[in-house]
Design a protein around this motif. Sequence first.
Motif, short mmCIF file in Angstrom:
data_model
loop_
_atom_site.label_atom_id
_atom_site.label_comp_id
_atom_site.label_asym_id
_atom_site.label_seq_id
_atom_site.Cartn_x
_atom_site.Cartn_y
_atom_site.Cartn_z
N GLY A 22 0.80 -1.22 0.00
CA GLY A 22 0.00 0.00 0.00
C GLY A 22 0.83 1.27 0.00
O GLY A 22 0.48 2.26 -0.64
N GLY A 23 1.94 1.24 0.72
CA GLY A 23 2.80 2.43 0.76
C GLY A 23 3.44 2.69 -0.58
O GLY A 23 3.49 3.84 -1.06
N ILE A 179 8.15 5.09 3.12
CA ILE A 179 6.75 5.46 2.84
C ILE A 179 6.21 6.42 3.89
O ILE A 179 4.99 6.58 4.03
CB ILE A 179 5.86 4.20 2.77
CG1 ILE A 179 5.84 3.45 4.10
CG2 ILE A 179 6.31 3.28 1.63
CD1 ILE A 179 4.75 2.38 4.20
N THR A 180 7.11 7.08 4.61
CA THR A 180 6.69 7.96 5.70
C THR A 180 5.71 9.02 5.23
O THR A 180 4.69 9.28 5.89
CB THR A 180 7.92 8.64 6.33
OG1 THR A 180 8.85 7.63 6.76
CG2 THR A 180 7.52 9.48 7.52
N ASP A 184 -0.04 7.97 6.27
CA ASP A 184 -1.42 8.25 6.64
C ASP A 184 -2.40 7.64 5.64
O ASP A 184 -3.48 7.15 6.03
CB ASP A 184 -1.67 9.75 6.75
CG ASP A 184 -1.01 10.37 7.98
OD1 ASP A 184 -0.57 9.59 8.86
OD2 ASP A 184 -0.92 11.60 8.05
N ARG A 185 -2.02 7.64 4.38
CA ARG A 185 -2.89 7.06 3.35
C ARG A 185 -2.91 5.54 3.46
O ARG A 185 -3.97 4.92 3.30
CB ARG A 185 -2.42 7.51 1.96
CG ARG A 185 -2.53 9.02 1.77
CD ARG A 185 -2.00 9.47 0.43
NE ARG A 185 -2.83 9.00 -0.67
CZ ARG A 185 -2.64 9.32 -1.94
NH1 ARG A 185 -1.63 10.11 -2.27
NH2 ARG A 185 -3.43 8.86 -2.88
N LYS A 186 -1.75 4.95 3.72
CA LYS A 186 -1.74 3.49 3.89
C LYS A 186 -2.53 3.09 5.13
O LYS A 186 -3.28 2.11 5.09
CB LYS A 186 -0.30 2.97 3.97
CG LYS A 186 -0.27 1.46 4.19
CD LYS A 186 1.11 0.83 4.08
CE LYS A 186 1.01 -0.68 4.28
NZ LYS A 186 2.30 -1.38 4.10
N ARG A 225 18.65 8.08 6.80
CA ARG A 225 17.39 8.78 6.57
C ARG A 225 16.47 8.63 7.77
O ARG A 225 16.36 7.55 8.35
CB ARG A 225 16.71 8.23 5.32
CG ARG A 225 17.48 8.53 4.05
CD ARG A 225 16.79 7.98 2.82
NE ARG A 225 15.43 8.48 2.69
CZ ARG A 225 14.72 8.40 1.57
NH1 ARG A 225 15.24 7.81 0.50
NH2 ARG A 225 13.50 8.88 1.51
N ALA A 226 15.79 9.70 8.11
CA ALA A 226 14.93 9.69 9.30
C ALA A 226 13.55 9.14 8.99
O ALA A 226 12.52 9.80 9.20
CB ALA A 226 14.84 11.11 9.86
N ALA A 227 13.48 7.93 8.46
CA ALA A 227 12.21 7.32 8.09
C ALA A 227 11.48 6.80 9.32
O ALA A 227 12.09 6.25 10.23
CB ALA A 227 12.44 6.19 7.10
N LYS A 228 10.18 6.95 9.33
CA LYS A 228 9.35 6.41 10.40
C LYS A 228 8.62 5.14 9.96
O LYS A 228 8.31 4.27 10.78
CB LYS A 228 8.34 7.45 10.86
CG LYS A 228 8.96 8.66 11.54
CD LYS A 228 7.88 9.62 12.01
CE LYS A 228 8.49 10.83 12.73
NZ LYS A 228 7.44 11.78 13.19
N TYR A 229 8.33 5.05 8.66
CA TYR A 229 7.61 3.90 8.12
C TYR A 229 8.24 3.51 6.79
O TYR A 229 8.59 4.38 5.98
CB TYR A 229 6.13 4.21 7.92
CG TYR A 229 5.43 4.63 9.18
CD1 TYR A 229 4.93 3.67 10.07
CD2 TYR A 229 5.25 5.97 9.50
CE1 TYR A 229 4.28 4.05 11.24
CE2 TYR A 229 4.61 6.36 10.66
CZ TYR A 229 4.13 5.40 11.53
OH TYR A 229 3.50 5.77 12.68
#
Length: 245
Positions: A22-23, A179-180, A184-186, A225-229
């Motif tokens: 989805g992301g 996909i951070t 929210d969309r995922k 990279r400061a990725a959360k998701y």
Amino acid sequence: MPDDKTALVISAHSADFVWRGGGAIALHRAMGYAVTVVCLSYGERGESAKLWKQDGMTLEKVKTARRTEAENAAAELGVTDIRFFDVGDYPLDLGPDTRDRMVDVIREVQPRWMMTHSKWDPYNTDHMNTMRFTLDCRMVAQAWGHNPGQKVLGAPQLYLFEPHQTEQMGWTPDVFLDITEVWDRKWAAIQCMQGQEHLWSYYRNVAENRANHLRRNSGGQAGGRAAKYAEGFQTVFPRTVDALE
């Protein structure tokens, strides 16, 4: 569809594309890609236990509910082209007729990249059979002698999305996608899948864990990279590059 910005996601059941890709779908839609999602089945027999526990449930009612969930989730991801083959599940009917339908879609879409399930899944053979089916269809779509006159397929990369119980599947990611910005969309799409609510938090945790791996592999404590998701994928074919990084 523009030839240079298309993608195709082949999902065994109506929820698989949401949990696992989805992301990637939402992110590439934001980049201007036309993303086509094909759901081979609704997961009506094997992945709809919550619905079957309701009084008066029928096969057609389950199909209708799962289709609505998938359409709503696709809309949250920005997808306007979602197709349902309705070939049954547990097991999927992936015979010659289904293969020819899929080849027609592949040649129509002319995807820059494709995405589907892992090579091995002893817990759900629909998933691993879909991967083999996708490889077969990709091969046939490249054959000049199949339906001469149609535009043949080039050589799109095939990404295998993360299976459930990853350690049991022999699946090793070699791509991590941040996909951070579209999480929210995922997450909204995940919540559309009311028939499998028990998986919502599981796949949020997967996205958080993959973000940890993305940070580590993009520089770690030296400046990752400061990725959360994130989502992880396994590629099938070699990449052709002009330089190594």
